[in-house]
Design an enzyme around this catalytic site. Sequence first.
Site, mmCIF file in Angstrom:
data_model
loop_
_atom_site.group_PDB
_atom_site.id
_atom_site.type_symbol
_atom_site.label_atom_id
_atom_site.label_comp_id
_atom_site.label_asym_id
_atom_site.label_seq_id
_atom_site.Cartn_x
_atom_site.Cartn_y
_atom_site.Cartn_z
ATOM 1 N N THR A 140 -14.737 24.762 87.874
ATOM 2 C CA THR A 140 -15.609 24.664 86.705
ATOM 3 C C THR A 140 -15.715 23.222 86.223
ATOM 4 O O THR A 140 -16.802 22.729 85.926
ATOM 5 C CB THR A 140 -15.078 25.558 85.572
ATOM 6 N N ASP A 163 -21.092 -5.043 66.400
ATOM 7 C CA ASP A 163 -22.054 -3.967 66.641
ATOM 8 C C ASP A 163 -21.398 -2.654 66.238
ATOM 9 O O ASP A 163 -20.534 -2.141 66.957
ATOM 10 C CB ASP A 163 -22.454 -3.967 68.116
ATOM 11 N N GLY A 223 -33.143 1.696 65.499
ATOM 12 C CA GLY A 223 -31.731 1.370 65.370
ATOM 13 C C GLY A 223 -31.510 -0.135 65.457
ATOM 14 O O GLY A 223 -32.120 -0.821 66.283
ATOM 15 N N ASP A 238 -29.061 -1.769 66.595
ATOM 16 C CA ASP A 238 -28.539 -2.187 67.899
ATOM 17 C C ASP A 238 -29.680 -2.353 68.907
ATOM 18 O O ASP A 238 -29.650 -3.257 69.755
ATOM 19 C CB ASP A 238 -27.505 -1.186 68.422
ATOM 20 N N THR A 256 -19.376 5.901 67.202
ATOM 21 C CA THR A 256 -17.983 6.195 67.515
ATOM 22 C C THR A 256 -17.127 4.938 67.518
ATOM 23 O O THR A 256 -16.039 4.909 66.939
ATOM 24 C CB THR A 256 -17.881 6.878 68.895
#
Length: 255
Positions: free
Chosen positions: A178, A6, A99, A101, A10
């Site tokens: 933060t 797959d 897509g 996938d 990334t």
Amino acid sequence: MLACIDIGNTHTHFGFCTPGGLSAATDTGEVKTASLEALLPLLETRRAELTAIAFCSVVPAAVPRLRTALVALDLPLWQLTHEVKLGVDITYPRPAEIGQDRLANAAGAAALGPLPAVVIDLGTAVTFDIVTDRGGYEGGIITPGPSLMTRYLHEHTAQLPLVEDVTSPVTSAIGKSTVEAMRIGAVLGFTGLMQACLDGVEGDLTAAGEPTARVITCGGAYALVRNRLRQPTTDIPDLTLRGLAAAWALNQGSG
């Protein structure tokens, strides 16, 4: 044995499946999509057991690279597209836009049953895919994943840092730094987004006369919503790989 791959934006995930996709994938792993050549030695370890390689890709430019990288294995290389048998029809108006996938997930949901199913694939982007007996693959929703949320804030503001940990539990809704405030916004806000999307999908399915849908979660960040949604979920992290194996079997005439 079938090698299933797959290719994501990334990372590229792989595993070894029995044709039909009903059993969990074994020896699963991942490589960076930018380094697809790293797949060859990983697949070579199982070469004697392999019948073929099935793959899907959301990165068109990676497909010729994969073919070149794996040519030494001398195995049939099969790609899942909208033109192959999935075990369900596609009623989405523009099938070529889906897509690959997501199509593999639909094939996996159909093979594992029952339908209707809502598949939530949690990766860089998060997709909802709706598969029913009546309409087959009907469509879905695309949202950013939590890592994209924090990255966007970092890249488009002057002072907000890059927060990469979006998986650790949140213990309070009031941030004291933060980084903590950004993590809370990503984790709690993300869960709320998932719940709103799922509620909307279930409302449409109910209005269409469908029974209660099975909710399947998969993808690298699936644990983020475990036990956090009102609806019960079934975690199948390797659903995409199982769907590849199921679709391959159908298209070989053995499923």
